[in-house]
Write an enzyme that holds these catalytic residues in place. Sequence first.
Site, short mmCIF file in Angstrom:
data_model
loop_
_atom_site.label_atom_id
_atom_site.label_comp_id
_atom_site.label_asym_id
_atom_site.label_seq_id
_atom_site.Cartn_x
_atom_site.Cartn_y
_atom_site.Cartn_z
CE LYS A 144 -0.06 -0.54 5.00
NZ LYS A 144 -1.00 -1.04 6.01
NE ARG A 201 -6.47 0.43 11.96
CZ ARG A 201 -5.15 0.63 11.47
NH1 ARG A 201 -4.30 1.54 11.69
NH2 ARG A 201 -4.86 -0.60 11.22
CE1 TYR A 229 12.42 32.04 5.69
CE2 TYR A 229 12.79 29.78 5.28
CZ TYR A 229 12.41 30.83 4.83
OH TYR A 229 12.21 31.24 3.51
C1 PLP Z 1 -0.15 -1.90 6.46
C2 PLP Z 1 -0.63 -3.27 7.34
C3 PLP Z 1 0.35 -4.18 7.51
C4 PLP Z 1 1.78 -4.15 7.49
O1 PLP Z 1 2.22 -3.27 8.97
P1 PLP Z 1 3.82 -3.11 9.02
O2 PLP Z 1 3.72 -2.49 10.48
O3 PLP Z 1 4.05 -2.29 8.13
O4 PLP Z 1 4.31 -4.66 9.03
C5 PLP Z 1 -0.19 -5.37 8.30
N1 PLP Z 1 -1.64 -5.55 8.38
C6 PLP Z 1 -2.54 -4.55 7.85
C7 PLP Z 1 -3.98 -4.74 8.22
C8 PLP Z 1 -2.06 -3.36 7.57
O5 PLP Z 1 -2.87 -2.33 7.29
#
Ligand code: PLP
Length: 361
Positions: free
Chosen positions: A35, A131, A255
């Site tokens: 993703k 969640r 800055y």
């Molecule tokens: C992004 C995601 C993962 C991977 O998590 P990492 O901490 O990057 O290994 C696993 N499961 C779900 C449902 C996710 O959304």
Amino acid sequence: MTRGTVLEIRPAALAANARRARELAPGASVYAMVKANAYGHGLTLAASTFSPLVDGFGVALMEEAQALRDAGVTQPLLLLEGFFDRDELLAAAAQSVQLVLHSDWQLALLETTRLPAGVRVWLKVDCGMHRLGFPVVQCGNALKRLAALPQVQVAGVMSHFACADLQQDVMSARQLEQVQQLAAGHGLPFSAANSAGLCRYPDSHGALVRPGIMLYGGSPLAGHTAVSLGLSVTQRLSARLIAVNDVPAGESVGYGAAWTATRPSRIGVVALGYGDGYPRHAPGTTPVAVNGVRTVLAGRVSMDMLAVDVTDIPQARPGDEVELWGDTVSVDEVAAACGTISYALFCQVTPRVRRVIAGSA
Ligand SMILES: *Cc1c(COP(=O)(O)O)cnc(C)c1O
């Protein structure tokens, strides 16, 4: 002199990390999480690199799944938040994308949509992260409703760890117990492990592990470096010094005059800033490396530039290379200094940074 700001991506390191995930979870299917443009590494590059080494891929959006199918990926795809509406459900079914089912409204859409046979669904159970997912007590009923849908195959139950990365993790054991019990009670496989679970809790591997950050060389475990977990550096962000200036003691830099020279100083100006995705809130303790020698930032990060203290690197000259993260300075160190995580740094590098693919897998 060109700007010289480059994000180098290393397919061989991506491949090595995928092999490492397999080695740590030998009994499970491995789905590479790709993703968010493969955590900023490039979706199609990551997918083609991982493809021979993993069993499938995880994505957050149907657009990402479609991009993989368009790139010729025929392996299983898992839509981590399921579909967002009926059109997406139909598109996912048409592309044989496995779905995560986390809410009643999705179940109702499944029940009222004419679907082709063989739609694979993972039931997401909420074991305490609060969640996404069905509460444990509602899962039996949801599974019963799914069993009544002839086009739907339940692949298993899925959960997600809230704290598996923390040194003090009191939550994962309880979460895992709940998902294991639920799965066993219904004779179903389970999936729970992200990178942290994969590296730390062999009991959590179940049927399917879902590594993300470890594939990209970020440490999934607080208090452990990526190197100590056998992971390789998959990306290196670098730029060049475009000026080196003497700054007298008492004068300030940048800055807000936020950095003041406490001694006669030499300040290098680097052609990279928050417009390239470097965190603007990076404090003065944030490490960088000039020609492989470590030093720290001097003053606030600007849009197109940042300043580094090269007082103790007398050989530093305009044109010299500065590593923001990569081999000498790990992305996890930069993230820690900035109060963020490697994931966020990887996702923030902006399109104007030139990507260079170094070698092949
Ligand atoms: C992004 C995601 C993962 C991977 O998590 P990492 O901490 O990057 O290994 C696993 N499961 C779900 C449902 C996710 O959304």
